[in-house]
Write a protein that holds these residues in place. Structure first.
Motif, mmCIF file in Angstrom:
data_model
loop_
_atom_site.group_PDB
_atom_site.id
_atom_site.type_symbol
_atom_site.label_atom_id
_atom_site.label_comp_id
_atom_site.label_asym_id
_atom_site.label_seq_id
_atom_site.Cartn_x
_atom_site.Cartn_y
_atom_site.Cartn_z
ATOM 1 N N PHE A 1 45.369 36.528 34.956
ATOM 2 C CA PHE A 1 45.608 36.545 33.450
ATOM 3 C C PHE A 1 45.740 34.995 32.859
ATOM 4 O O PHE A 1 45.539 34.984 31.425
ATOM 5 N N THR A 2 45.965 33.970 33.676
ATOM 6 C CA THR A 2 46.045 32.567 32.870
ATOM 7 C C THR A 2 44.861 32.366 32.389
ATOM 8 O O THR A 2 44.842 32.117 31.290
ATOM 9 N N HIS A 3 43.680 32.455 33.074
ATOM 10 C CA HIS A 3 42.297 32.376 32.601
ATOM 11 C C HIS A 3 42.031 33.081 31.426
ATOM 12 O O HIS A 3 41.309 32.548 30.467
ATOM 13 N N ARG A 4 42.403 34.209 31.342
ATOM 14 C CA ARG A 4 42.305 35.208 30.158
ATOM 15 C C ARG A 4 42.649 35.093 29.049
ATOM 16 O O ARG A 4 42.243 34.830 27.698
ATOM 17 N N LEU A 5 44.166 34.598 29.265
ATOM 18 C CA LEU A 5 44.920 34.367 28.032
ATOM 19 C C LEU A 5 44.682 32.816 27.638
ATOM 20 O O LEU A 5 44.967 32.585 26.415
ATOM 21 N N ASP A 6 44.129 32.005 28.292
ATOM 22 C CA ASP A 6 43.942 30.441 27.782
ATOM 23 C C ASP A 6 42.645 30.074 28.470
ATOM 24 O O ASP A 6 42.934 29.307 29.490
ATOM 25 N N PRO A 7 41.782 30.624 28.143
ATOM 26 C CA PRO A 7 40.245 30.469 28.860
ATOM 27 C C PRO A 7 39.857 28.832 28.772
ATOM 28 O O PRO A 7 38.963 28.521 29.560
ATOM 29 N N GLU A 8 40.453 28.271 27.668
ATOM 30 C CA GLU A 8 39.971 26.860 27.492
ATOM 31 C C GLU A 8 40.635 25.764 28.507
ATOM 32 O O GLU A 8 40.270 24.847 29.210
ATOM 33 N N HIS A 9 41.904 25.941 28.507
ATOM 34 C CA HIS A 9 42.791 25.032 29.138
ATOM 35 C C HIS A 9 43.397 25.449 30.675
ATOM 36 O O HIS A 9 43.709 24.824 31.416
ATOM 37 N N HIS A 10 43.253 27.005 30.589
ATOM 38 C CA HIS A 10 44.020 27.563 31.788
ATOM 39 C C HIS A 10 45.419 26.972 32.080
ATOM 40 O O HIS A 10 45.744 27.236 33.356
ATOM 41 N N LEU A 11 46.116 26.792 30.994
ATOM 42 C CA LEU A 11 47.423 26.647 31.194
ATOM 43 C C LEU A 11 48.549 27.684 31.275
ATOM 44 O O LEU A 11 48.090 28.870 30.840
ATOM 45 N N PRO A 12 49.355 27.717 32.094
ATOM 46 C CA PRO A 12 50.161 29.091 32.548
ATOM 47 C C PRO A 12 50.916 29.465 30.919
ATOM 48 O O PRO A 12 51.055 28.815 29.968
ATOM 49 N N PRO A 13 50.494 30.885 30.433
ATOM 50 C CA PRO A 13 50.946 31.248 29.335
ATOM 51 C C PRO A 13 52.820 31.269 29.098
ATOM 52 O O PRO A 13 53.361 31.468 30.146
ATOM 53 N N SER A 14 53.116 31.174 27.818
ATOM 54 C CA SER A 14 54.518 31.250 27.648
ATOM 55 C C SER A 14 54.884 31.983 26.576
ATOM 56 O O SER A 14 54.116 32.163 25.583
ATOM 57 N N ILE A 15 56.030 32.639 26.274
ATOM 58 C CA ILE A 15 56.285 33.427 25.198
ATOM 59 C C ILE A 15 56.190 32.463 23.791
ATOM 60 O O ILE A 15 55.750 32.811 22.828
ATOM 61 N N SER A 16 56.627 31.126 24.011
ATOM 62 C CA SER A 16 56.614 30.351 22.705
ATOM 63 C C SER A 16 55.134 29.730 22.238
ATOM 64 O O SER A 16 55.070 29.355 21.256
ATOM 65 N N ASP A 17 54.102 29.929 23.434
ATOM 66 C CA ASP A 17 53.033 29.273 23.076
ATOM 67 C C ASP A 17 51.872 30.178 23.442
ATOM 68 O O ASP A 17 50.801 29.894 23.869
ATOM 69 N N VAL A 18 52.008 31.418 22.721
ATOM 70 C CA VAL A 18 50.689 32.231 22.931
ATOM 71 C C VAL A 18 50.612 32.783 21.464
ATOM 72 O O VAL A 18 51.526 32.878 20.565
ATOM 73 N N GLY A 19 49.616 33.725 21.195
ATOM 74 C CA GLY A 19 49.472 34.218 19.805
ATOM 75 C C GLY A 19 50.448 35.316 19.720
ATOM 76 O O GLY A 19 51.178 35.620 20.341
ATOM 77 N N ALA A 20 50.571 35.453 18.242
ATOM 78 C CA ALA A 20 51.739 36.106 17.812
ATOM 79 C C ALA A 20 51.625 37.666 18.303
ATOM 80 O O ALA A 20 52.672 38.220 18.785
ATOM 81 N N ASP A 21 50.546 38.299 18.248
ATOM 82 C CA ASP A 21 50.140 39.621 18.938
ATOM 83 C C ASP A 21 50.766 39.639 20.213
ATOM 84 O O ASP A 21 51.465 40.778 20.725
ATOM 85 N N LEU A 22 50.240 38.891 21.178
ATOM 86 C CA LEU A 22 50.822 38.846 22.514
ATOM 87 C C LEU A 22 52.082 38.561 22.688
ATOM 88 O O LEU A 22 52.813 39.309 23.487
ATOM 89 N N ARG A 23 52.779 37.939 21.842
ATOM 90 C CA ARG A 23 54.078 37.737 21.967
ATOM 91 C C ARG A 23 54.885 38.698 21.618
ATOM 92 O O ARG A 23 55.960 39.248 22.485
ATOM 93 N N GLU A 24 54.397 39.386 20.572
ATOM 94 C CA GLU A 24 55.325 40.527 20.002
ATOM 95 C C GLU A 24 54.991 41.759 21.184
ATOM 96 O O GLU A 24 56.054 42.433 21.246
ATOM 97 N N GLN A 25 53.743 41.840 21.748
ATOM 98 C CA GLN A 25 53.758 42.846 22.566
ATOM 99 C C GLN A 25 54.649 42.685 23.968
ATOM 100 O O GLN A 25 55.287 43.660 24.406
ATOM 101 N N PHE A 26 54.556 41.390 24.111
ATOM 102 C CA PHE A 26 55.424 41.260 25.396
ATOM 103 C C PHE A 26 57.076 41.362 25.002
ATOM 104 O O PHE A 26 57.619 42.181 26.000
ATOM 105 N N ILE A 27 57.581 40.874 24.026
ATOM 106 C CA ILE A 27 58.924 41.178 23.614
ATOM 107 C C ILE A 27 59.382 42.496 23.436
ATOM 108 O O ILE A 27 60.726 42.966 23.581
ATOM 109 N N ARG A 28 58.415 43.547 23.158
ATOM 110 C CA ARG A 28 58.654 45.117 23.161
ATOM 111 C C ARG A 28 58.492 45.658 24.514
ATOM 112 O O ARG A 28 58.905 46.768 24.463
ATOM 113 N N THR A 29 58.262 44.906 25.781
ATOM 114 C CA THR A 29 58.198 45.723 27.011
ATOM 115 C C THR A 29 59.718 45.846 27.485
ATOM 116 O O THR A 29 60.545 45.257 27.028
ATOM 117 N N PRO A 30 59.798 46.943 28.519
ATOM 118 C CA PRO A 30 61.130 47.006 29.109
ATOM 119 C C PRO A 30 61.438 45.960 29.809
ATOM 120 O O PRO A 30 62.535 45.690 29.940
#
Length: 338
Positions: free
Chosen positions: A69-98
């Motif tokens: 999932f790291t490569h898919r969410l950050d295909p250019e740099h392959h940095l580990p994703p974080s809540i503070s530094d991903v797109g707004a849509d992905l962030r909103e999706q995650f904070i709504r998860t159980p």
């Protein structure tokens, strides 16, 4: 004079490494998970997280994020994703998860970062970091964590090799794993059928069809096999247009020593059936169902039917099917639960 120090407990080296990393990455909690391609995942090191939050990260996170999932969410740099530094849509999706609402967010965490660990292209597991301060894991922090991932992977590999769990992983491999099915473009191929014999079970095939036609994104349930019970996790992967089927063997101890008939009765209770309705569905007398209910409450150590139903639903102790628990009823119980 004291003797030489004994062998360090499993994960101690990783704990020390994380402590060093904490000087540069301001996390409040960290969790290292060994996740073999076959067999059950194992928490190796836990710093700061409560046991419930650690359980959720170990079991709920993989339902939403596949390996890579790291490569898919950050295909250019392959940095580990974080809540503070991903797109707004992905962030909103995650904070709504159980996972976030019920566990991380409720315990005060406001930012998180997940690091995948590989050793020579072999996937080993994950390290989760959480902070109670927002905007903690910015690109510089993520890059630092990524630069140390190979060292953490080496530590995890050494720990996994020394762990008693490694000796049992091969035994578990025959009954644990994940199969991805393209749906509904093509029937499962021979490789998929070989990896998941359940696909040859007409009852299970019906469950898959009912699930894919339902609004559920994820469903965890039980399924019987000749050697015992399987825990099955169905996950809809809409972005890949496929279905992930995860199976792992569970023991009767995991199921509170419930018998097959008690599990069938409990399944009816989970979806809200009365004793009379359960009796009609299972072709039993109400007196027999009542006797099973008494035994179920005793084994689950609860006094009320609602408590037994809630505990079973939380642990996904349910057998889907037209007799035990039809999919429309499961939708009403599990809709919105990841």
């Amino acid at each position: 004079m004291r003797g030489l120090p004994s062998e360090p407990p499993p994960g101690q080296g990783l704990t020390v490494a994380l402590g060093q990393l904490q000087r540069h990455v301001n996390f409040d909690s960290a969790l290292v998970i060994h996740q073999p391609s076959r067999g059950r995942s194992q928490v190796v090191t836990r710093l700061g997280y409560s046991s419930s939050a650690a359980w959720a990260l170990q079991n709920l996170f993989p339902l939403s994020y596949e390996i890579g999932f790291t490569h898919r969410l950050d295909p250019e740099h392959h940095l580990p994703p974080s809540i503070s530094d991903v797109g707004a849509d992905l962030r909103e999706q995650f904070i709504r998860t159980p996972l976030f609402r019920r566990y991380l967010g409720s315990e005060g965490y406001r930012d998180g970062m997940s690091l995948e660990l590989f050793d020579e292209q072999v996937y080993l597991g994950l390290v989760h970091f959480s902070s109670r301060r927002p905007d903690t894991f910015r690109p510089a922090q993520r890059a630092l964590a990524q630069s140390l991932s190979s060292l953490l992977a080496l530590g995890l590999r050494a720990n996994a090799a020394a762990s008693p769990f490694a000796a049992s992983s091969s035994a578990a491999s025959s009954s644990a794993g994940t199969v991805h099915l393209r749906w509904p473009d093509a029937a499962p191929d021979e490789t998929a059928r070989g990896n998941l014999p359940l696909l040859q079970d007409p009852g299970f095939a019906r469950v898959l069809t009912d699930f894919m036609e339902s609004p559920l994104d994820t469903l965890r349930h039980l399924w019987p096999q000749e050697t015992g019970w399987l825990r099955v996790t169905l996950s809809r992967r809409s972005e890949f247009n496929d279905l992930a089927v995860r199976t792992e063997q569970v023991s009767r101890t995991d199921l509170w020593q419930l018998s097959l008939q008690e599990l069938r009765v409990l399944s009816g209770l989970v979806i809200g059936r009365t004793d009379a309705e359960i009796a009609r569905a299972l072709t039993l007398s109400e007196r027999t169902v009542h006797s099973h209910m008494t035994s179920i409450r005793r084994k689950l150590q609860v006094t009320r039917r609602a408590e037994a139903a809630a505990r079973a639903a939380a642990a996904s102790i349910v057998i889907p099917g037209p007799v035990t628990a039809p999919m429309p009823d499961l939708v009403q119980v599990f809709r919105g639960v990841g």
